[in-house]
Design a protein around this motif. Structure first.
Motif: not given
Length: 1005
Positions: A151-154, A173-179
């Motif tokens: 998961x990269x974008x949430x 592990x790989x999350x780049x965006x959390x909004x």
């Protein structure tokens, strides 16, 4: 003995059997043709509500779903993406999607999904992007999201998630965006997220975290580029650890409680593109040096703080696109270097103490769109270069000392939409081209030294809705061409040297609501055509040279509530029809009027309205002369003769009725047939026919966008108010516009079921042809808004105001908490709070009210904004999502009206509204600077406590506003024991009142 066996059904004939087999075979073939992923998606479709039919092409007869709306497949025909934004879909989160083994993208943004996200979301093992923003999802965030390995974008913004952020979120592990912007997430700020060092964007703004310092651990997010933490309850300053965030380009920390000097650590963020520190408590001088380190900086907003000193020249040398320094305490000059920026389109410096001229070449090098330097101490001539790039839209320079003539170049600025130059020292003639700019909707030149005639070129200003030119020395006559401005709502030209007559073309302006020509040299009579201005609310012709009689047609203006004709040479009698108007202000003093004063105004409170007319009589003046009395006696005898004659006619009529009973009966039946629908909600002492037949234009007491309101006195002596909705056009035998039906049925559906002492009672409703009638109880003291903002407002002492606000709060609390389902009013304002004979308050006008049903989860999307300017909650205006918090914001504005005596929109506020003005003034100067001077301050402590409740209601964050049930409790406490628990900081920060039962709304639904 057992019953005989039933006869068996005969077997189908051979052709029928063959046909049945063919159908079964065909169905089996179709089912077999769609692959398993398609069948899974058909199952997902069955769980969703699809009112717009966007999923109509999800067809079981296809081989694969790869050509279906919103579906993307790989080369191997496996589904990789389900992308259905803004599709009006409703229902629970579709867990069946996780059966699609190759699915990497799920997007259902801006829909109406209304469940929780189940823990089984972790079954979507290959998911890389999840966008469920702007739905109605609720409950706790599923900790299992962090178990999805790729998961990269949430993006879960604009939902109703609550509780704390799970600790498991620190294991992405790989999350780049959390909004997670604009939810109901609470607890301490989630420091655990600083373990996710892969993050590039972290947006947690507008949640309900506990107040505290900014965690220094945020400095561990070495890859972060976008950090949006507005309104997260932060105090103190930005920690030094932020110096590690060398990739940070966007830092937004507005609406917090940061204090102290400008944070020097910012100068170490060399990639910073946007800096938002709006609405904090920062103070001291802005640094003079080190701005040159921020070579990437383009957008900076430091407004609504307490910065002092001068604007740093080094800051202005940066190639800025937007600079906001408004609402501070800045002094000194605006640096010339600011005008050299090639990118500057937005410059807002209002509400400071800046001096000197504008930069001489401002606008010549940059595509300037917004310039607002209002309420400073600026002077000098306006630069001719402001619109050199042809993009200037907002030119707002109110409350300075600018002088000289307007640059002719402004007349060529076709992009201008709003021009506000009032309260300066500008002079000379206004170029005709400026008056005729095609897109300007607000032209404010008031309180300057302008002279000369108004140019006929004004006919080009077809978009003009407000012309404000009072307080100048304009001369000559008003040009006839003004009649071509079909959108004109407001023409205020008082205190000039205008002469001549009122042009007849004025009376073509069907939307005109305010006409103020006072303090001029206009002469002649008021034309009878003034009766055509059906939307006219305010007419002020005071201190001119008008002659002749006051025309009776003024009495037919249905919404007129301000009439000032004082200081003229009007003669003759006062039209008796004024009795039919609900005037908040009437001034006919210093004329040559004679005869009796109309009975409705023959009261002591109106004494000043008739001074300087020695020939007036009756009421509080001397008795009318004998000839007038004898005329009354003559009229009485005439009335008696007419009565006798009427009796004779009645006898003849009854005889004729007996003789022609059948014909009369048929006529009656035809009359009854005109009433197509009748429905009563209470036991009544009158019929629908009496209502219809008593409607008269002489009885109109109000008019608006939806229709007229009449006062009807029934045969039993009771008064009722009748709202007649505007008739709609008929096309092909049907009503062409369904809005009337919607409003009529909404009001009937809402008020017909309500029984509460603080909600206006709807007696009944009926339909006749295309007309719709709503019959209410009559409220003799009119609306709170009309009373409060009129000359009678001084009669509203504090105990009466408090009673009104408490009554209204109890009415709204009933709607929100005691109705099933809850009702959101959507247009709470002082004009929709009516007052009975004892000044008890009742909520009225439910034409745009909404029931919030089970599926809406406390809110609902609207196609357009309903409500009135100055009362509309900020989040409703831009999201069109209405909740009970929208009503609470509007009610907060009503509280501010009662405490301050001010209107929600007032020129004195400049570009702000009442809510913003009160918040800013209380923050900077204290409560006493906003209180209504008409109030006696023996109850000052109580008034200030109620003001605090109002400020709590207008919190910029909906989650920080109390429920109406809590508002009622707070108001009761304010008066019962003189003590109140702490409310909130007036800047809209977190409040201890948000500990109310969050299940209130859900339990009622």
């Amino acid at each position: 003995m057992p019953p005989p066996p039933l006869p068996s059904k005969p077997p189908p004939s051979s052709p029928s059997r063959i046909l049945l087999l063919c159908v079964l075979f065909l169905s089996a073939t179709i089912s077999l043709s769609l692959n398993q992923e398609g069948l899974d998606l058909i199952q997902v479709k069955s769980t969703l509500i699809d009112p717009s039919g966007i999923l109509s092409d999800w067809n079981a007869a296809d081989d694969t779903p790869c050509n279906w709306t919103g579906i993307t497949c790989s080369r191997a025909n496996t589904v990789t993406s389900v992308n259905l934004p803004s599709a009006s879909l409703a229902g629970p989160f579709p867990t069946g999607l996780c059966r699609l083994s190759s699915l990497s993208i799920i997007s259902f943004s801006d829909n109406s999904l209304n469940s929780t996200i189940p823990a089984t979301i972790s079954a979507c093992r290959n998911l890389t992007s999840l966008d469920l923003s702007a739905n109605y999802l609720e409950g706790l965030l599923p900790s299992t999201l962090a178990d999805i390995p790729n998961l990269v974008y949430v993006n879960l913004r604009d939902n109703s998630f609550s509780g704390e952020i799970p600790r498991n979120f620190g294991k992405f592990r790989r999350l780049e965006t959390l909004i997670l912007i604009n939810n109901f997430i609470n607890g301490s700020f989630p420091v655990i997220l600083t373990n996710v060092t892969t993050l590039k964007e972290l947006s947690l703004a507008y949640n309900y975290f506990l107040p505290g310092l900014i965690p220094p651990e945020l400095g561990n997010l070495s890859n972060i580029e976008h950090l949006w933490l507005s309104s997260c309850g932060f105090m103190g300053t930005i920690p030094e650890t932020f110096s590690r965030l060398q990739k940070l380009s966007n830092l937004e920390l507005s609406y917090n409680s940061l204090s102290g000097p400008f944070p020097a650590v910012v100068f170490q963020l060399r990639n910073l593109y946007q800096l938002e520190l709006y609405n904090n408590s920062l103070s001291g001088e802005l640094p003079k040096r080190d701005w040159s380190n921020l070579t990437a900086l383009r957008l900076i907003d430091l407004s609504v703080n307490s910065f002092t000193g001068t604007i740093p020249v080094e800051l202005c040398k940066l190639p800025l696109s937007s600079l906001g320094l408004s609402d501070n305490k800045l002094q000194g000059l605006i640096p010339e270097s600011l005008a050299r920026s090639p990118n500057l389109y937005d410059l807002r410096l209002f509400d400071n103490s800046l001096v000197g001229p504008l930069p001489s070449d401002l606008g010549s090098n940059s595509p300037l769109q917004t310039l607002d330097v209002s309420f400073n101490k600026l002077f000098g001539e306006l630069p001719s270069s402001l619109c050199d790039k042809g993009q200037l839209f907002d030119l707002v320079l109110i409350g300075n000392s600018f002088s000289g003539e307007l640059p002719a170049s402004l007349g060529e600025c076709k992009s201008l939409g709003r021009v506000r130059l009032s309260s300066n020292k500008l002079s000379g003639e206004v170029p005709g081209a400026i008056l005729g700019l095609p897109h300007v909707y607000l032209l404010d030149l008031a309180d300057n030294l302008f002279s000369g005639n108004l140019s006929s070129a004004i006919s080009g200003g077809l978009n003009l809705s407000s012309i404000l030119i009072s307080g100048n020395t304009f001369s000559g006559s008003i040009p006839d061409e003004i009649g071509s401005l079909s959108n004109l709502v407001e023409f205020i030209a008082s205190d000039n040297k205008l002469s001549g007559f009122i042009p007849e073309t004025f009376f073509k302006l069907s939307h005109l609501g305010t006409l103020d020509l006072s303090e001029n040299d206009i002469s002649g009579q008021i034309p009878a055509q003034i009766g055509s201005l059906k939307q006219l609310n305010e007419l002020n012709l005071a201190n001119n040279k008008f002659t002749g009689e006051i025309p009776d047609e003024i009495c037919n203006l249905p919404v007129l509530n301000y009439l000032d004709l004082s200081g003229n040479s009007f003669s003759g009698n006062i039209p008796s029809g004024l009795d039919n108007l609900m005037l908040n202000k009437l001034n006919l003093s210093n004329n040559h009027l004679s005869g009796p004063i109309p009975s409705a105004y023959a009261k002591e409170v109106y004494r000043d309205s008739f001074l300087g007319n020695p020939d007036l009589c009756g009421g509080f003046t001397h008795r009318c002369p004998q000839n007038i009395q004898s005329k009354s006696v003559h009229n009485l005898w005439l009335f008696r003769l007419i009565f006798v004659f009427s009796g004779i006619v009645l006898v003849v009529g009854v005889s004729w009725f007996i003789f022609k009973y059948r014909n009369i009966n048929n006529t009656k039946e035809r009359s009854r047939s005109s009433i197509t629908k009748w429905r009563s909600f209470h036991k009544l002492g009158f019929s629908e026919f009496e209502i219809i037949h008593l409607l008269s234009e002489n009885n109109v007491i109000g008019s608006g966008a939806s229709g007229k309101v009449y006062k009807v006195i029934l045969s039993n002596g009771e008064s009722v108010a009748v709202k007649k909705l505007w008739e709609k056009s008929i096309k092909m035998g049907n009503i062409n516009d369904s809005s009337q039906k919607d409003e009529f049925e909404s009001e009937v559906e809402t008020l017909g079921k309500i029984r509460h002492k603080n909600i206006v009672r709807l007696w009944c409703c009926c339909k006749s042809g295309n007309s719709r009638f709503l019959v209410y109880e009559y409220m003799p003291n009119g609306s709170l808004g009309d009373l409060l903002h009129s000359s009678k407002g001084r009669l509203l002492e504090w105990p009466m105001r408090f009673k009104i606000v408490l009554d209204a709060a109890e009415g709204l609390s009933y709607l929100h908490h005691d109705c099933v389902p809850p009702i959101i009013h959507r247009d709470v304002k002082s004009n929709n709070i009516l007052l009975d004979e004892d000044y008890g308050a009742r909520i009225a006008d439910f034409g745009v009210a909404k029931f919030i049903e089970l599926g809406a989860k406390g809110s609902e999307s609207m196609s357009v904004v309903a409500g009135s300017r100055g009362y509309i909650a900020p989040e409703y205006a831009y999201t069109l999502r209405v909740t009970e918090k929208s009503d609470i914001y509007s009610f907060g504005v009503v509280i501010l009206e009662l405490v301050t005596g001010r209107k929600p929109i007032d020129q004195a506020f400049g570009e702000r509204d009442l809510a913003t003005w009160v918040q800013t003034t209380v923050n900077q100067k204290g409560h006493e600077h906003v209180l209504d001077p008409e109030l006696e301050f023996e109850s000052k402590d109580q008034i200030c406590r109620v003001l605090d409740i109002g400020l709590l209601c207008i919190s910029p964050l909906p989650m920080n506003r109390p429920s109406m049930r809590t508002v009622v409790n707070l108001l009761q406490e304010a008066v019962s024991d003189g003590k109140m628990r702490p409310t909130m900081n007036t800047d809209g920060k977190s409040s201890p009142y948000y500990d109310e039962d969050s299940s209130d709304q859900a339990s009622l639904v």
